[in-house]
Every structure is written in structure tokens, then in C-alpha cells.
Design an enzyme around this catalytic site. Structure first.
Site, PDB file in Angstrom:
ATOM      1  CE1 TYR A  56      36.199  49.026  41.347  1.00 46.07           C
ATOM      2  CE2 TYR A  56      34.437  50.487  40.668  1.00 46.07           C
ATOM      3  CZ  TYR A  56      35.649  49.873  40.416  1.00 46.07           C
ATOM      4  OH  TYR A  56      36.296  50.086  39.227  1.00 46.07           O
ATOM      5  CG  ASN A  92      50.920  36.831  31.314  1.00 45.94           C
ATOM      6  OD1 ASN A  92      50.430  37.178  32.380  1.00 45.94           O
ATOM      7  ND2 ASN A  92      50.286  36.979  30.166  1.00 45.94           N
ATOM      8  CD  GLN A 126      49.150  46.439  35.924  1.00 39.46           C
ATOM      9  OE1 GLN A 126      48.562  47.007  35.025  1.00 39.46           O
ATOM     10  NE2 GLN A 126      49.794  45.305  35.723  1.00 39.46           N
ATOM     11  CG  ASN A 127      46.310  42.428  40.921  1.00 38.76           C
ATOM     12  OD1 ASN A 127      46.129  42.799  39.768  1.00 38.76           O
ATOM     13  ND2 ASN A 127      46.923  41.295  41.227  1.00 38.76           N
ATOM     14  CG  HIS A 161      45.851  50.418  38.658  1.00 39.59           C
ATOM     15  ND1 HIS A 161      45.844  49.409  37.716  1.00 39.59           N
ATOM     16  CD2 HIS A 161      46.556  51.436  38.102  1.00 39.59           C
ATOM     17  CE1 HIS A 161      46.514  49.798  36.639  1.00 39.59           C
ATOM     18  NE2 HIS A 161      46.966  51.018  36.856  1.00 39.59           N
ATOM     19  NE  ARG A 210      33.987  42.148  41.515  1.00 42.37           N
ATOM     20  CZ  ARG A 210      32.691  42.134  41.193  1.00 42.37           C
ATOM     21  NH1 ARG A 210      32.098  43.183  40.695  1.00 42.37           N
ATOM     22  NH2 ARG A 210      31.981  41.047  41.365  1.00 42.37           N
TER      23      ARG A 210
HETATM   24  P1  OAD Z   1      44.357  41.520  32.433  1.00 42.38           P
HETATM   25  O1  OAD Z   1      43.080  40.813  32.723  1.00 42.38           O
HETATM   26  O2  OAD Z   1      44.387  42.500  31.309  1.00 42.38           O
HETATM   27  O3  OAD Z   1      45.492  40.460  32.136  1.00 42.38           O
HETATM   28  C1  OAD Z   1      45.723  39.359  32.989  1.00 42.38           C
HETATM   29  C2  OAD Z   1      46.836  38.514  32.386  1.00 42.38           C
HETATM   30  O4  OAD Z   1      47.095  37.451  33.288  1.00 42.38           O
HETATM   31  C3  OAD Z   1      46.515  37.918  31.014  1.00 42.38           C
HETATM   32  O5  OAD Z   1      47.608  38.132  30.131  1.00 42.38           O
HETATM   33  C4  OAD Z   1      46.352  36.421  31.340  1.00 42.38           C
HETATM   34  O6  OAD Z   1      46.808  35.579  30.281  1.00 42.38           O
HETATM   35  C5  OAD Z   1      47.240  36.262  32.540  1.00 42.38           C
HETATM   36  N1  OAD Z   1      46.873  35.134  33.416  1.00 42.38           N
HETATM   37  C6  OAD Z   1      45.648  34.611  33.649  1.00 42.38           C
HETATM   38  N2  OAD Z   1      45.718  33.584  34.517  1.00 42.38           N
HETATM   39  C7  OAD Z   1      47.023  33.467  34.877  1.00 42.38           C
HETATM   40  C8  OAD Z   1      47.749  32.586  35.742  1.00 42.38           C
HETATM   41  N3  OAD Z   1      47.141  31.624  36.444  1.00 42.38           N
HETATM   42  N4  OAD Z   1      49.094  32.750  35.844  1.00 42.38           N
HETATM   43  C9  OAD Z   1      49.726  33.726  35.137  1.00 42.38           C
HETATM   44  N5  OAD Z   1      49.104  34.574  34.304  1.00 42.38           N
HETATM   45  C10 OAD Z   1      47.763  34.461  34.175  1.00 42.38           C
HETATM   46  O7  OAD Z   1      44.805  42.201  33.820  1.00 42.38           O
HETATM   47  P2  OAD Z   1      45.885  43.342  34.088  1.00 42.38           P
HETATM   48  O8  OAD Z   1      46.994  43.276  33.103  1.00 42.38           O
HETATM   49  O9  OAD Z   1      46.212  43.283  35.528  1.00 42.38           O
HETATM   50  O10 OAD Z   1      43.026  48.755  35.933  1.00 42.38           O
HETATM   51  O11 OAD Z   1      45.030  44.636  33.814  1.00 42.38           O
HETATM   52  C11 OAD Z   1      45.620  45.896  34.009  1.00 42.38           C
HETATM   53  C12 OAD Z   1      44.607  46.894  34.493  1.00 42.38           C
HETATM   54  O12 OAD Z   1      43.490  46.926  33.603  1.00 42.38           O
HETATM   55  C13 OAD Z   1      43.974  46.577  35.820  1.00 42.38           C
HETATM   56  O13 OAD Z   1      44.751  46.961  36.943  1.00 42.38           O
HETATM   57  C14 OAD Z   1      42.714  47.365  35.782  1.00 42.38           C
HETATM   58  C15 OAD Z   1      42.263  47.033  34.378  1.00 42.38           C
HETATM   59  O14 OAD Z   1      41.443  47.909  33.796  1.00 42.38           O
HETATM   60  C16 OAD Z   1      42.203  49.554  36.612  1.00 42.38           C
HETATM   61  O15 OAD Z   1      41.188  49.158  37.138  1.00 42.38           O
HETATM   62  C17 OAD Z   1      42.666  50.974  36.656  1.00 42.38           C
END
Ligand code: OAD
Length: 235
Positions: free
Chosen positions: A58, A203, A93-94, A111, A61
């Protein structure tokens, strides 16, 4: 989608909105997150087992935030925040700070945040120093037990009361850049539908929850979000 139809908006964002800023998403093709399995760095068990690894992960990050900047999608949501006369809540969630650096105000980090630290001795939240690996003291109790103020797997996300209240009252729900793989966020679309809201996914590709949305627009957030915001603000 005409602005006049809506009064109360909830926007959910995920890692995809920060991808064009250079922040890696979680679920890449190799299944790894910055070279680590999620369960090795993002669980309370991982922190108990190997605090040095988790703190260093972290810290890296947090340091990387200095090398990235908000993109056109963050800027568009900040414009919406400044100009939308109705209710708005951006739920991210970021754990990066790109929404607020773009100027967003009506937002919550469900988160947690890289820029925040939590004291395991007294519970005080505080601005995180650059590194937690070297065991800095808590500003309140001086114990050297600060952890990243991040919600790990198995822990309760933050601000759930406020989020659920906003979802129950919203008439437009928009999900941007999230894979729909992690609950409770992945279930917000169903909560919003239950409240009678119109639902839109923006997305890069189909998410795990695309079929729950009234409409899906697939492409880069940096292109599609400004177009959506401009149309909404045009009256
Ligand atoms: P993911 O990495 O699971 O998903 C990211 C999504 O963004 C995917 O569906 C990609 O296709 C899409 N994507 C990528 N580039 C993009 C762009 N330029 N424009 C639009 N979409 C794009 O990330 P999250 O869904 O945020 O939790 O993950 C959810 C949680 O899982 C996070 O907050 C984290 C992780 O474990 C914790 O740390 C608690």
C-alpha cells in the site's frame, strides 16, 4: 435520457474510471493485481500473516498517486457535481484520490482511501504519512499501530447507510468502470431498480451485471462519461 426526467442521481465508479489515468485495474488478464494475488495483500488475514508485505504494497500504491492525474471522466463527474441542481452522490470503490483532485465534493469512498490511515490501538483516522511500513506513531494515542484505511475482503464497506438512503431515493443510477464482481457494490443496480430508477452502465466491455441495466454503453470512460454528462447538463 433527458435531464428533466431526473432529480436524484447516484453514480458508482470502479477501477475502470482511473485506468486512463494509469492506475491499474484489479482483474487483469493474468488475474493478478500489481503482481500479487488479492488474498495476499487485501485481507485482514494477509495483514496479520505478513504486515511488512501488506504495508509495503500500500505504500507503493500511495506513492504512485503522485505520478497520476485525473482524466476526462473524473473531470466530467466533477462538472456534474458543480452544476447538477438536484441530488447527487458519487460512490467510488476506488482508493485513489482522483475524484476529489478533479474537484468532486458530493462523494464517498466506500472501500477507504490510500491517503488515510487507521489506528488499530485507538481507532483514530488520520492523514496517512507517505509510508506506514516504518511504523509511524498515531497522532492521538502515539501507538505505532497504523494500518491502511482500506476496506479489505471480509470487512464492512464504509458509508453504507448514506449509500442505501441515496439508492432508495434515486431516479437515475449510473455505474462507471466496474466489473460488477464485488458485493455489495455489484448489487447497487438492483437496489436502484427496486427504487424505480433508470439504470445505465458505462464500461469498457460487458460487466458481470450488464443484464441488470436498462442501458449499457461500452467504450472508454474518458470518452463516454463527458458525453453523458454534457447531454445531462444540456437543458
Ligand atoms: P475491476 O478491475 O474488477 O474492473 C474494472 C472494470 O473497468 C472492468 O470491467 C474493465 O473492463 C473496465 N475498464 C477498464 N478500462 C476502462 C476504461 N478506460 N473505461 C471504462 N471502463 C474500463 O475493478 P472494480 O470493479 O473497481 O476492492 O473492482 C471492485 C473492487 O474489487 C475494488 O474496489 C477492490 C477490488 O478488490 C477492494 O479493494 C476492497
Amino acid at each position: 435520457m433527458r435531464a428533466a426526467e431526473f432529480q436524484s442521481i447516484v453514480v458508482l465508479t470502479g477501477a475502470g474510471i482511473s485506468a486512463e489515468s494509469g492506475v491499474p485495474t484489479f482483474r487483469g488478464p493474468d488475474g493478478l493485481w500489481e503482481g500479487h494475488r488479492v488474498e495476499d495483500v487485501a485481507t485482514p488475514q494477509a495483514f496479520r500473516r505478513d504486515p511488512v508485505l501488506v504495508q509495503a504494497f500500500y505504500d507503493a500504491r500511495r506513492a504512485a498517486l503522485a505520478r497520476v492525474a485525473p482524466n476526462a471522466a473524473h473531470a466530467a463527474l466533477a462538472r456534474l457535481d458543480a452544476q447538477w441542481p438536484g441530488d447527487l452522490l458519487v460512490v467510488t470503490q476506488n482508493v485513489d484520490d482522483l475524484h476529489e483532485r478533479a474537484g468532486a465534493r458530493r462523494m464517498v469512498h466506500m472501500h477507504g482511501e490510500l491517503k488515510s490511515a487507521l489506528c488499530l490501538a485507538c481507532g483514530e483516522r488520520q492523514t496517512a504519512p507517505d509510508t506506514l511500513s516504518d511504523g509511524p506513531a498515531c497522532i492521538r494515542c502515539e501507538a505505532r499501530r497504523l494500518r491502511p484505511d482500506i476496506v479489505w475482503f471480509g470487512e464492512m464497506p464504509y458509508h453504507m447507510d448514506r449509500i442505501e438512503t441515496a439508492l432508495a431515493a434515486c431516479d437515475l443510477f449510473v455505474s462507471i468502470g466496474t466489473s460488477g464482481a464485488v458485493y455489495p457494490a455489484a448489487g447497487f443496480v438492483q437496489g436502484a431498480r427496486h427504487a424505480g430508477a433508470r439504470t445505465l452502465e458505462i464500461n469498457l466491455d460487458r460487466s458481470e451485471g450488464t443484464h441488470f441495466f436498462d442501458e449499457a454503453r461500452h467504450g472508454r470512460a474518458g470518452e463516454l462519461v463527458p458525453l453523458w454528462v454534457d447531454a445531462l447538463l444540456k437543458r
